[in-house]
Design a protein around this motif. Structure first.
Motif, short mmCIF file in Angstrom:
data_model
loop_
_atom_site.label_atom_id
_atom_site.label_comp_id
_atom_site.label_asym_id
_atom_site.label_seq_id
_atom_site.Cartn_x
_atom_site.Cartn_y
_atom_site.Cartn_z
N SER A 61 77.58 -43.87 -37.49
CA SER A 61 77.12 -43.60 -36.01
C SER A 61 78.46 -42.75 -35.59
O SER A 61 78.45 -42.01 -34.61
CB SER A 61 76.81 -44.62 -35.11
N ARG A 62 79.73 -43.59 -35.78
CA ARG A 62 80.97 -43.02 -35.13
C ARG A 62 81.36 -41.92 -35.84
O ARG A 62 81.81 -40.93 -35.07
CB ARG A 62 82.00 -44.20 -35.38
N LEU A 63 81.00 -41.67 -37.17
CA LEU A 63 81.52 -40.34 -37.90
C LEU A 63 80.58 -39.13 -37.53
O LEU A 63 80.91 -37.97 -37.42
CB LEU A 63 81.55 -40.57 -39.13
N ALA A 64 79.33 -39.63 -37.16
CA ALA A 64 78.33 -38.34 -36.80
C ALA A 64 78.44 -38.28 -35.32
O ALA A 64 77.96 -37.00 -34.96
CB ALA A 64 76.99 -38.77 -37.28
N ASP A 65 79.06 -38.69 -34.49
CA ASP A 65 79.25 -38.54 -33.02
C ASP A 65 80.12 -37.46 -33.02
O ASP A 65 81.61 -37.60 -33.21
CB ASP A 65 79.52 -39.72 -32.50
N LYS A 66 79.83 -36.14 -32.75
CA LYS A 66 80.71 -35.21 -32.53
C LYS A 66 82.00 -35.38 -31.49
O LYS A 66 82.72 -34.64 -31.52
CB LYS A 66 79.90 -33.81 -32.29
N VAL A 251 81.64 -31.99 -45.11
CA VAL A 251 82.37 -31.70 -43.91
C VAL A 251 82.09 -30.12 -43.68
O VAL A 251 82.40 -29.42 -44.46
CB VAL A 251 84.04 -31.79 -44.52
N ASP A 252 81.81 -29.88 -42.32
CA ASP A 252 81.75 -28.21 -42.16
C ASP A 252 82.84 -27.82 -41.53
O ASP A 252 83.52 -28.47 -40.32
CB ASP A 252 80.48 -28.50 -41.00
N LEU A 253 83.21 -26.68 -42.03
CA LEU A 253 84.23 -26.08 -41.76
C LEU A 253 84.01 -24.66 -41.27
O LEU A 253 83.12 -23.99 -41.60
CB LEU A 253 85.50 -26.10 -42.83
N GLY A 263 83.97 -28.45 -37.67
CA GLY A 263 82.80 -28.49 -37.06
C GLY A 263 82.31 -29.76 -36.85
O GLY A 263 82.14 -30.20 -35.67
N GLU A 264 81.82 -30.57 -37.66
CA GLU A 264 81.47 -31.88 -37.79
C GLU A 264 81.32 -32.39 -39.12
O GLU A 264 81.42 -31.79 -39.96
CB GLU A 264 79.95 -31.75 -37.21
N LEU A 265 81.05 -33.71 -39.16
CA LEU A 265 80.89 -34.46 -40.44
C LEU A 265 79.46 -35.08 -40.58
O LEU A 265 78.82 -35.44 -39.52
CB LEU A 265 81.91 -35.70 -40.45
#
Length: 320
Positions: A61-66, A251-253, A263-265
């Motif tokens: 939850s913490r890693l997916a929270d942008k 990992v979106d870059l 961008g996000e994980l």
């Protein structure tokens, strides 16, 4: 035939959403992969992603929270890789836009696809933008596939710098990083996404930019080999470092004006519906996906691995 199938799915959808977890996930997995999911001993890539959706670690939850993950990114690779944020809001009103520059990106922190590029706010209706933003914050779209870790994210709206060139956003480079463990090197394949918001295509490459020996079904390709991004090696280093604590992470870059941005994980890409061709790669990539995961949360969960708590503590301390 397509219309009949769509109508059938619309009729059956409420029944599927009412299913208990044990039936819901098996139904969804069966529809995507034409076989049952082995939750007790997942081996395939798709099985491990479905396991994550059903038995998520609190870390997900913490890693997916942008919004929340910005602290993790800054702590691990540096704040220079963050897209500059103007404002993170829990409520949006027409007055919210007064303090923003003319151009910005508005996106939800707790979901995917809820994003709006505002090229010039003077051409926008602030009442409509505020309505849209607040609608996003009440959306439970990810829960249609029961990606449970999204449920524990506090909805917010992020307003950040628009990375545009000629009015268009940069290409997406999605680095799928697998950490097999046992002192094995990470394994990486890259999804190169072009034409976002227009004619979207994606091509798959290995970390040395050779075309990948597999494809994803139901995805349009560009039909040609693109040149590698100028900062490919830097992007690889950033992706590997951010993904290091887990068996797998996407990992979106972006690369924009000579700089690399995160961008996000993503922990459950495609909600477990990546279908590989040849299909043997689902098993092969599953073998590269380090297992077991960090300690999950919830009731009636399978036991976690020996090093799960240490991994969870290490990531949590970075997020804090």
């Amino acid at each position: 035939m397509t219309h009949k199938l769509k109508a059938f799915r619309e009729r059956i959808s409420p029944l599927v959403m009412a299913l208990p977890d044990c039936a819901f996930y098996q139904y969804k997995y069966l529809m995507a992969h034409a076989q049952l999911c082995r939750f007790g001993q997942p081996r395939r890539f798709s099985e491990k992603i479905f396991h994550r959706m059903r038995y998520p670690s609190p870390l997900f939850s913490r890693l997916a929270d942008k919004a929340e993950v910005r602290g993790y990114i800054a702590g691990v690779v540096g704040a220079q890789y963050l897209v500059p944020a103007y404002l993170i809001a829990e409520k949006v009103t027409p007055a919210t836009f007064d303090a923003l520059p003319d151009s910005f990106v508005m996106k939800a922190n707790h979901s995917f696809g809820q994003l709006r590029i505002v090229h010039d706010k003077r051409n926008e209706d602030p009442v409509e933008l505020a309505r849209l933003a607040n609608l996003w914050m009440t959306s439970e779209f990810p829960m249609r596939m029961r990606e449970k870790h999204y449920r524990y994210i506090r909805p917010r709206i992020i307003f950040e710098q628009a990375l545009l060139t000629g009015g268009r956003p940069p290409d997406d480079y999605k680095f799928n990083v697998f950490n097999p463990g046992h002192n094995q090197e990470p394994y990486v394949f890259i999804q190169h996404m072009q034409g976002r918001f227009e004619r979207l295509t994606q091509d798959l490459y290995m970390e040395d930019w050779r075309p990948a020996p597999f494809q994803l079904l139901h995805q349009k390709t560009s039909g040609c080999i693109a040149p590698p991004p100028e900062r490919l090696e830097e992007m690889l280093q950033v992706a590997r470092r951010l993904a290091e604590p887990l068996g797998y992470m996407r990992v979106d870059l972006y690369q924009h004006q000579g700089r690399v941005y995160v961008g996000e994980l993503t922990l459950t890409p495609g909600a477990g519906r990546y279908v590989f061709d040849p299909k043997e790669w689902d098993e092969a990539l599953g073998e590269k996906f380090g297992w077991p995961e960090p300690a999950p949360c919830g009731e009636n969960l399978p036991p976690s691995g020996r090093n799960a708590q240490a991994t969870a503590s290490r990531v949590a301390s970075t997020l804090d």
